[in-house]
Motif scaffolding. Structure first.
Motif, PDB file in Angstrom:
ATOM      1  N   ALA A 221       8.853  -8.202   4.135  1.00  9.47           N
ATOM      2  CA  ALA A 221       8.689  -7.754   5.517  1.00  9.47           C
ATOM      3  C   ALA A 221       9.521  -8.674   6.405  1.00  9.47           C
ATOM      4  O   ALA A 221       9.168  -9.838   6.617  1.00  9.47           O
ATOM      5  CB  ALA A 221       7.222  -7.790   5.926  1.00  9.47           C
ATOM      6  N   SER A 223      11.344  -9.393  10.082  1.00  7.05           N
ATOM      7  CA  SER A 223      11.102  -9.038  11.484  1.00  7.05           C
ATOM      8  C   SER A 223      12.175  -8.101  12.037  1.00  7.05           C
ATOM      9  O   SER A 223      11.870  -7.200  12.824  1.00  7.05           O
ATOM     10  CB  SER A 223      11.015 -10.295  12.344  1.00  7.05           C
ATOM     11  OG  SER A 223      12.237 -11.016  12.340  1.00  7.05           O
ATOM     12  N   VAL A 226      11.131  -4.671  10.622  1.00 13.33           N
ATOM     13  CA  VAL A 226       9.811  -4.228  11.085  1.00 13.33           C
ATOM     14  C   VAL A 226       9.792  -4.063  12.605  1.00 13.33           C
ATOM     15  O   VAL A 226       8.970  -3.335  13.151  1.00 13.33           O
ATOM     16  CB  VAL A 226       8.724  -5.235  10.641  1.00 13.33           C
ATOM     17  CG1 VAL A 226       7.346  -4.833  11.152  1.00 13.33           C
ATOM     18  CG2 VAL A 226       8.705  -5.340   9.125  1.00 13.33           C
ATOM     19  N   THR A 234       1.654  -7.268  13.802  1.00 10.17           N
ATOM     20  CA  THR A 234       2.262  -6.056  13.231  1.00 10.17           C
ATOM     21  C   THR A 234       3.015  -6.344  11.943  1.00 10.17           C
ATOM     22  O   THR A 234       2.951  -5.568  10.983  1.00 10.17           O
ATOM     23  CB  THR A 234       3.214  -5.403  14.254  1.00 10.17           C
ATOM     24  OG1 THR A 234       2.476  -5.021  15.412  1.00 10.17           O
ATOM     25  CG2 THR A 234       3.895  -4.177  13.671  1.00 10.17           C
ATOM     26  N   ILE A 235       3.728  -7.464  11.885  1.00 10.16           N
ATOM     27  CA  ILE A 235       4.539  -7.757  10.708  1.00 10.16           C
ATOM     28  C   ILE A 235       3.653  -8.068   9.497  1.00 10.16           C
ATOM     29  O   ILE A 235       3.979  -7.711   8.368  1.00 10.16           O
ATOM     30  CB  ILE A 235       5.540  -8.907  10.993  1.00 10.16           C
ATOM     31  CG1 ILE A 235       6.545  -9.021   9.836  1.00 10.16           C
ATOM     32  CG2 ILE A 235       4.817 -10.225  11.239  1.00 10.16           C
ATOM     33  CD1 ILE A 235       7.708  -9.951  10.145  1.00 10.16           C
ATOM     34  N   LYS A 238       2.264  -4.746   8.324  1.00 14.46           N
ATOM     35  CA  LYS A 238       3.282  -4.007   7.597  1.00 14.46           C
ATOM     36  C   LYS A 238       3.395  -4.517   6.168  1.00 14.46           C
ATOM     37  O   LYS A 238       3.524  -3.713   5.219  1.00 14.46           O
ATOM     38  CB  LYS A 238       4.635  -4.138   8.300  1.00 14.46           C
ATOM     39  CG  LYS A 238       5.757  -3.335   7.631  1.00 14.46           C
ATOM     40  CD  LYS A 238       5.450  -1.846   7.617  1.00 14.46           C
ATOM     41  CE  LYS A 238       6.598  -1.046   7.039  1.00 14.46           C
ATOM     42  NZ  LYS A 238       6.313   0.423   7.037  1.00 14.46           N
ATOM     43  N   GLU A 241       0.551  -3.160   4.246  1.00 15.74           N
ATOM     44  CA  GLU A 241       0.783  -1.732   3.987  1.00 15.74           C
ATOM     45  C   GLU A 241       1.747  -1.540   2.821  1.00 15.74           C
ATOM     46  O   GLU A 241       1.520  -0.694   1.942  1.00 15.74           O
ATOM     47  CB  GLU A 241       1.351  -1.071   5.245  1.00 15.74           C
ATOM     48  CG  GLU A 241       1.697   0.402   5.082  1.00 15.74           C
ATOM     49  CD  GLU A 241       2.409   0.967   6.298  1.00 15.74           C
ATOM     50  OE1 GLU A 241       3.217   1.902   6.121  1.00 15.74           O
ATOM     51  OE2 GLU A 241       2.180   0.467   7.423  1.00 15.74           O
ATOM     52  N   LEU A 242       2.820  -2.326   2.797  1.00 13.57           N
ATOM     53  CA  LEU A 242       3.798  -2.219   1.722  1.00 13.57           C
ATOM     54  C   LEU A 242       3.188  -2.580   0.367  1.00 13.57           C
ATOM     55  O   LEU A 242       3.571  -2.025  -0.664  1.00 13.57           O
ATOM     56  CB  LEU A 242       4.997  -3.131   2.010  1.00 13.57           C
ATOM     57  CG  LEU A 242       5.886  -2.732   3.192  1.00 13.57           C
ATOM     58  CD1 LEU A 242       6.896  -3.841   3.496  1.00 13.57           C
ATOM     59  CD2 LEU A 242       6.614  -1.419   2.895  1.00 13.57           C
TER      60      LEU A 242
END
Length: 308
Positions: A221, A223, A226, A234-235, A238, A241-242
Motif C-alpha cells: 500500500a 500513499s 492509495v 485510509t492507507i 486499504k 482490504e488488500l
C-alpha cells in the motif's frame, strides 16, 4: 494465565501508570487526597475495559502483558496480518542523504556543504506542500524537484534526474534487519499475511524489486497509489482490504509515532513502535507466533532463532 488474572494485571498496570503520571502533574500532596484517588481508580477501570480495542496497548501495558491479553481473547495467534513501514523500518538509505546530494551535485556546480544541504532539506521538507493535498502524487517528481533545488540551490534537470534515479537502485538502500527474509517467510508459512504500508511515490515497487524483497509481501500500500498518506487511516484500511483481514486483526510496525502508531490505531489496527516496542523482526515474530507449544516450536525451526 487466566483471562480474569490478565484483566486484573492490566488494571493494576494502568492504575500504577496513571498514579505516576498524576503525581508528576499535580504533586504528591494533592494526589493523595481521596478525590484524586477515586479519580485515577475509576479512570483505570474504564481504561481496562478498552484494552484490546484500537489505540490501547503497548505504551501502558508492555508487549508481553498485551499479547497475553489478546491471546486470552482471540485464541492461539495474536494477529492475522503484519503491516510494515518501509523507510526507517524495513529499509534505510545506505549513505546519508546530504552526502549523496553533495557528491552527485559536485559536477553540476553544487557548492553547499553537507551540513548546509541537510539544514536546507529539513526546512524545505517541513514547509506545507501547497500544490496538492499529497506530497507524493504518482512518481512524486514535482515534490522532489522542489526538495532538491531547495536543498542544493541547483535547478539543473540533469542533476535532478541522476539523483532521482539513484534512489531506485539497490546501491541507495539496504535492509534494516538482515534476518527479515527468514522471519517473513516463516510468518507467511504460519498463515500471517504481510503488507508494506508506506508514504512513498511509485518508485517504492522498483526499490523493493531492486532489494529482492518484493516477493516477501502479499500486498503493498503506497500513499501515491492509495492517494492517502500516513497518519491518514485510509492507507491502513486499504492494506487490510488488500490482505482480506479486518483492521483489528492486523498490527502495524513502524518507526514514526505520529504517522505509524497514531495512524494505525486510528484505523483500528494495533501498532508497535520500531526501536521501542520491538527492535527486530525476530522480536515481532516472537509476539506474533502461536501460543501452543507445537506451533511455537515449529516457528522456531522455520526461522532458526526466534527467541523466547
Amino acid at each position: 494465565m487466566t483471562l480474569m488474572a490478565i484483566r486484573t494485571r492490566v488494571c493494576n498496570l494502568i492504575q500504577a501508570t496513571l498514579k505516576q503520571k498524576t503525581q508528576k502533574a499535580i504533586g504528591r500532596s494533592s494526589y493523595e487526597s481521596i478525590s484524586q484517588h477515586h479519580f485515577y481508580s475509576a479512570s483505570a477501570a474504564k481504561e481496562a475495559e478498552a484494552v484490546g480495542s484500537r489505540g490501547m496497548g503497548l505504551e501502558i501495558l508492555g508487549v508481553k502483558e498485551y499479547m497475553d491479553y489478546r491471546r486470552a481473547l482471540y485464541g492461539d495467534i495474536t494477529h492475522k496480518a503484519l503491516l510494515v513501514d518501509a523507510v526507517g523500518t524495513l529499509l534505510v538509505p545506505s549513505q546519508p542523504m546530504a552526502q549523496i546530494y553533495r557528491e552527485i551535485g559536485e559536477k553540476y556546480g553544487v557548492e553547499y556543504s553537507e551540513h548546509e544541504i541537510l539544514n536546507r532539506y529539513r526546512r524545505a521538507y517541513e514547509q506545507p506542500w501547497g500544490r496538492s493535498r499529497l506530497r507524493y502524487v504518482n512518481d512524486g517528481r514535482p515534490f522532489w524537484q522542489f526538495i532538491v533545488s531547495s536543498s542544493t540551490g541547483c535547478t539543473d534537470s540533469r542533476y535532478f534526474e541522476e539523483l532521482y534515479n539513484y534512489y531506485t537502485t539497490e546501491k541507495a538502500w539496504h535492509l534494516c534487519d538482515p534476518e527479515a527474509e527468514k522471519v517473513f517467510k516463516a510468518l507467511r508459512k504460519s498463515g500471517v499475511k504481510l503488507a508494506v504500508v508506506s508514504n512513498f511515490d511509485t518508485r517504492l515497487r522498483s526499490v523493493l524489486r531492486a532489494l529482492n524483497c518484493d516477493n516477501w509481501f502479499d500486498a503493498v500500500a503506497v500513499s501515491a497509489e492509495v492517494e492517502a498518506e500516513k497518519p491518514n487511516p485510509t492507507i491502513f484500511l486499504k492494506a487490510c482490504e488488500l490482505l482480506g483481514v479486518k483492521p483489528e486483526d492486523a498490527v502495524h510496525v513502524g518507526d514514526d509515532r505520529r504517522n505509524d502508531i497514531w495512524g494505525a490505531r486510528d484505523a483500528g489496527c494495533d501498532a508497535w513502535l520500531w526501536g521501542s516496542d520491538v527492535h527486530s523482526f525476530k522480536e515481532v515474530c516472537f509476539h506474533l507466533q502461536r501460543e501452543r507449544k507445537e506451533n511455537r516450536e515449529d516457528m522456531r525451526e522455520r526461522i532458526g532463532a526466534c527467541h523466547s
